[in-house]
Scaffold this motif. Structure first.
Motif, short mmCIF file in Angstrom:
data_model
loop_
_atom_site.label_atom_id
_atom_site.label_comp_id
_atom_site.label_asym_id
_atom_site.label_seq_id
_atom_site.Cartn_x
_atom_site.Cartn_y
_atom_site.Cartn_z
N PHE A 187 -45.12 -12.04 65.29
CA PHE A 187 -45.74 -11.82 63.99
C PHE A 187 -47.27 -11.80 64.10
O PHE A 187 -47.95 -11.02 63.42
N ALA A 188 -47.81 -12.68 64.96
CA ALA A 188 -49.27 -12.73 65.12
C ALA A 188 -49.80 -11.41 65.67
O ALA A 188 -50.85 -10.92 65.25
N GLY A 189 -49.06 -10.81 66.61
CA GLY A 189 -49.46 -9.52 67.14
C GLY A 189 -49.37 -8.41 66.11
O GLY A 189 -50.20 -7.51 66.06
N LEU A 190 -48.35 -8.50 65.27
CA LEU A 190 -48.20 -7.53 64.19
C LEU A 190 -49.34 -7.66 63.19
O LEU A 190 -49.93 -6.66 62.76
N LEU A 191 -49.69 -8.91 62.84
CA LEU A 191 -50.78 -9.14 61.91
C LEU A 191 -52.09 -8.56 62.45
O LEU A 191 -52.85 -7.92 61.71
N GLU A 192 -52.33 -8.75 63.72
CA GLU A 192 -53.58 -8.29 64.33
C GLU A 192 -53.67 -6.76 64.35
O GLU A 192 -54.78 -6.20 64.37
N ASN A 193 -52.51 -6.08 64.32
CA ASN A 193 -52.53 -4.62 64.49
C ASN A 193 -51.98 -3.88 63.27
O ASN A 193 -51.58 -2.72 63.40
N LEU A 194 -52.01 -4.51 62.12
CA LEU A 194 -51.62 -3.79 60.90
C LEU A 194 -52.57 -2.63 60.62
O LEU A 194 -52.19 -1.65 59.96
N GLU A 195 -53.79 -2.72 61.12
CA GLU A 195 -54.74 -1.63 60.95
C GLU A 195 -54.21 -0.34 61.58
O GLU A 195 -54.48 0.75 61.08
N HIS A 196 -53.43 -0.48 62.66
CA HIS A 196 -52.85 0.70 63.30
C HIS A 196 -51.89 1.41 62.35
O HIS A 196 -51.91 2.64 62.24
N VAL A 197 -51.05 0.64 61.66
CA VAL A 197 -50.10 1.22 60.71
C VAL A 197 -50.86 1.87 59.55
O VAL A 197 -50.52 2.97 59.10
N GLU A 198 -51.91 1.20 59.09
CA GLU A 198 -52.73 1.74 58.00
C GLU A 198 -53.41 3.03 58.44
O GLU A 198 -53.48 4.00 57.67
N LYS A 199 -53.91 3.07 59.67
CA LYS A 199 -54.58 4.28 60.17
C LYS A 199 -53.61 5.45 60.25
O LYS A 199 -53.98 6.59 59.95
#
Length: 478
Positions: free
Chosen positions: A67-79
């Protein structure tokens, strides 16, 4: 053309006619969504303290995503522009993909804590991304408490896992209670039933109704279903979509006739070109000795502009390959060339900003061995989508009554501008293996105000030079 340019163009062009992102967040329905599918274990590993028996060399083992890795890379999904993130099954499990559930009341310890999951959900919501979670019921661990205490609730599969009998009223009650508690604890936006084609139709509808009584949320299916079985679901997978899309785009100059039928049936359905359980589209492209990024660009143009709800598997943006799990479940590599990532973001931006591309009417204008052109429109806006999946430059004459008189078509990717010719038609030309989205708008003609402003600037500049010259001619004071 960059995503920021397209987003800015649309913001100005469609400000009066299209739902803004803020409005969409408040009012959107399942047809307004684009879904990005991931497995938590294969997305990004951030925390090492939850890496119990992790082995990145073993495709069948936990690889460390959390989950911590997902939180850190939510910007990728948004992009990428996706509005909904499916994070797969996240309950205590014996398998990295979350299917072999051992306890519905616990989160998988490899993935992280309740607080970390809540942080993911909160941050996703702040970014305008909704979260859905998968519900597996047909491959439970032999160690699951229900299997131990109520063996009559399930039957054993060939691989030693167990499938719950969802015709059993006690099983139905237990599942509904477990997921009522889950959605009361975690503010997720939806649940997706796995292996729904193996579930009792009456359970599917009772499950959906019971959870929607708690609060509004999406209930989806991961498989095609009959209308009777899916009556209370928000969306199911469109049958044959994967097969038709793969066959149409794995190589060039293919028959596009099947795409017409597919698009006429896809409204309100989940459409995808592959799934987490199938082989990757890239694998078929490589077998056809084609270049994956080009193939993906064409299929994304199709997927994100046709009727239906697009579902995209993680790693498609970097052309992940594999003939099926676990080979197709690589850890996502975010250190890659972003050309395809930006391209996907451009098309999702168009779809997110344009109601016509999400729910507008469809009119096919051309379908000839890879040359595919169609119109998406509503009362406020019109788009012409042209996909040239051939090895030659293609041309199409569109009658004036299709576009309207005194209009112009502006291509957002190739920057082409098409105006009405002397015969009253519109002629589009598109080079090989390219896709274009033309927005239809009133013909602008010459911008007279621009030339007035330019002339004024010129006059002011000449006046400035004259003043400088005059000052230079003055005699110096003694």
């Amino acid at each position: 053309m960059g995503k920021k340019w397209i987003t800015g163009f649309l913001a100005g062009l469609l400000a009066l006619s299209v739902m803004t992102p803020a409005q969409a967040a408040e009012e959107r329905t399942i047809e307004d969504e684009t879904v990005y599918d991931i497995l938590v274990d294969r997305f990004f590993n951030k925390e090492v303290q939850n890496d119990y028996d992790v082995d990145t060399r073993d495709a069948n083992a936990f690889n460390g995503g959390d989950f911590a890795g997902l939180l850190e890379n939510l910007e990728h999904v948004e992009k990428l522009g996706f509005t909904m993130l499916s994070i797969g099954p996240i309950f205590a499990t014996d398998s990295y993909d979350g299917r072999e559930v051992s306890d519905y009341s616990l989160l998988e310890r490899h993935f992280g804590t309740a607080e970390e999951l809540k942080a993911v959900i909160e941050e996703a919501h702040d970014r305008g991304i909704r979260i859905i979670v998968d519900v597996p019921t047909q491959k439970l661990s032999a160690d699951h408490l229900w299997i131990q205490e109520y063996p009559e609730w399930a039957t054993e599969n060939e691989d030693g896992t167990f499938a719950l009998n969802t015709e059993n009223p006690d099983v139905q009650k237990a599942l509904i209670e477990a997921f009522r508690e889950f959605i009361n604890t975690y503010n997720v936006d939806g649940l997706r039933l796995q292996d729904t084609d193996e579930l009792a139709p009456e359970f599917i509808n009772v499950f959906a109704d019971s959870l929607k009584e708690v609060r509004p949320l999406y209930i989806l299916s991961d498989s095609p279903l009959s209308e009777e079985a899916a009556i209370d679901l928000d969306a199911t997978v469109l049958p044959e979509a994967e097969e038709v899309l793969r066959e149409a785009y794995r190589t060039a100059d293919t028959d596009t006739a099947a795409l017409i039928d597919l698009m006429e049936r896809s409204e309100g359905q989940l459409i995808r070109i592959d799934s987490l359980e199938s082989s990757r589209f890239t694998a078929g492209v490589l077998e056809s000795t084609m270049y994956p990024p080009t193939r993906w660009k064409l299929v994304f143009a199709q997927l994100l502009s046709m009727p239906g709800i697009p579902v995209v598997q993680y790693g498609s943006e970097i052309a992940v390959t594999g003939s099926g799990p676990p080979e197709s479940h690589d850890i996502l590599n975010l250190r890659v060339d972003e050309e395809l990532i930006n391209y996907i973001g451009d098309w999702t931006s168009l779809r997110n900003e344009s109601e016509a591309l999400r729910t507008g009417e469809l009119e096919v204008l051309a379908a000839d061995d890879g040359w595919f052109v169609y119109k998406r429109s509503n009362e406020e806006e019109s788009w012409i989508i042209a996909i040239n999946n051939t090895t030659d430059t293609q041309h199409l004459t569109i009658p004036g009554e299709v576009i309207g008189n005194s209009q112009e078509m502006r291509g957002l990717f190739e920057s082409d501008i098409v105006r009405q010719n002397d015969e009253g038609d519109y002629q589009i030309t598109l080079n090989r293996e390219l896709a274009e989205a033309y927005t239809v708008m009133e013909e602008r003609g010459l911008n007279s105000w621009y030339f007035v402003a330019l002339a004024l600037v010129f006059v002011l500049f000449v006046l400035f030079l004259w003043l400088v010259w005059r000052r230079g001619k003055r005699p110096a004071q003694q």
